[in-house]
Design a protein around this motif. Structure first.
Motif: not given
Length: 223
Positions: A26-36, A88-104
């Protein structure tokens, strides 16, 4: 440790497989748009503006695979510009997506570790090394349990996971029928495995991994 009739090799995808959940990205698109803009950082603003007009899909795509495909499309049209997937590869390796973990919807970690102890087990993912190691720590997955953890660099000669699967098959010296690829994406995870005649296991809920693999792997045990 039990012996097995044939050597069995397991290859897991990570995101959507080791953990799942309908809101995980859910949080990935906004991060991508901000850093595209940073994904094409070695071209001028004028060149970038031209590209965004000619490739409207560039402003829409958010998944790693789709972003890379667009970069290659742009590069094909503008071969003289300084365009590659490296930014893009370097950006991904220097930044982390905010993943939503459903512990169930997280795989039984002890079970996953047990599989790693019994079988040569790999992770092959479209995510960066930084992302994988961070979220393995979050989930309690021991990266040292795996025979290898591979990040797809979307090489120009083959953007898929197929050549990584082939490398693993050769490293382990096994035929394709001895390899099981487990993933949540038919296109990214399973189709490349089928091209090599490997076994495929579709998973859309991480809780299904244990019963599904138990049913498959019990046939591999020596009686």
């Amino acid at each position: 440790m039990k012996k097995y009739k044939d050597k069995t090799v397991l290859i897991f995808d990570f995101d959507g497989t080791i953990y799942s959940g309908s809101h995980k990205f859910d949080n990935v698109p906004s991060m991508v748009h901000k850093n595209r803009r940073l994904f094409l950082s070695h071209i001028s603003d004028e060149e970038y503006n031209t590209i965004t007009k000619e490739f409207p899909n560039w402003n829409i795509v958010t998944s790693g695979k789709d972003i890379v495909d667009e970069i290659y499309n742009i590069k094909e049209k503008y071969p003289t510009l300084n365009i590659s997937t490296a930014d893009f590869w370097n950006w991904q390796n220097e930044n982390r997506y905010d993943i939503v973990i459903d512990w169930n919807e997280v795989v039984d970690i002890d079970y996953l570790h047990t599989l790693c102890d019994k079988f040569p087990t790999y992770v092959v993912s479209n995510s960066s090394p930084n992302h994988l190691l961070h979220y393995m720590e979050v989930l309690g997955v021991n990266p040292n349990k795996f025979r290898g953890i591979v990040s797809n660099r979307f090489e120009e000669f083959d953007r898929t996971k197929e050549h990584y699967y082939k490398d693993i098959m050769e490293i382990e010296d096994v035929p394709a029928e001895s390899v099981w690829v487990i993933g949540d994406s038919d296109i990214s995870d399973l189709a490349p495995a089928r091209n090599l005649n490997m076994n495929t296991v579709f998973i859309d809920n991480a809780n299904d991994i244990k019963p599904t693999l138990d049913n498959i792997l019990k046939t591999r045990e020596d009686i």
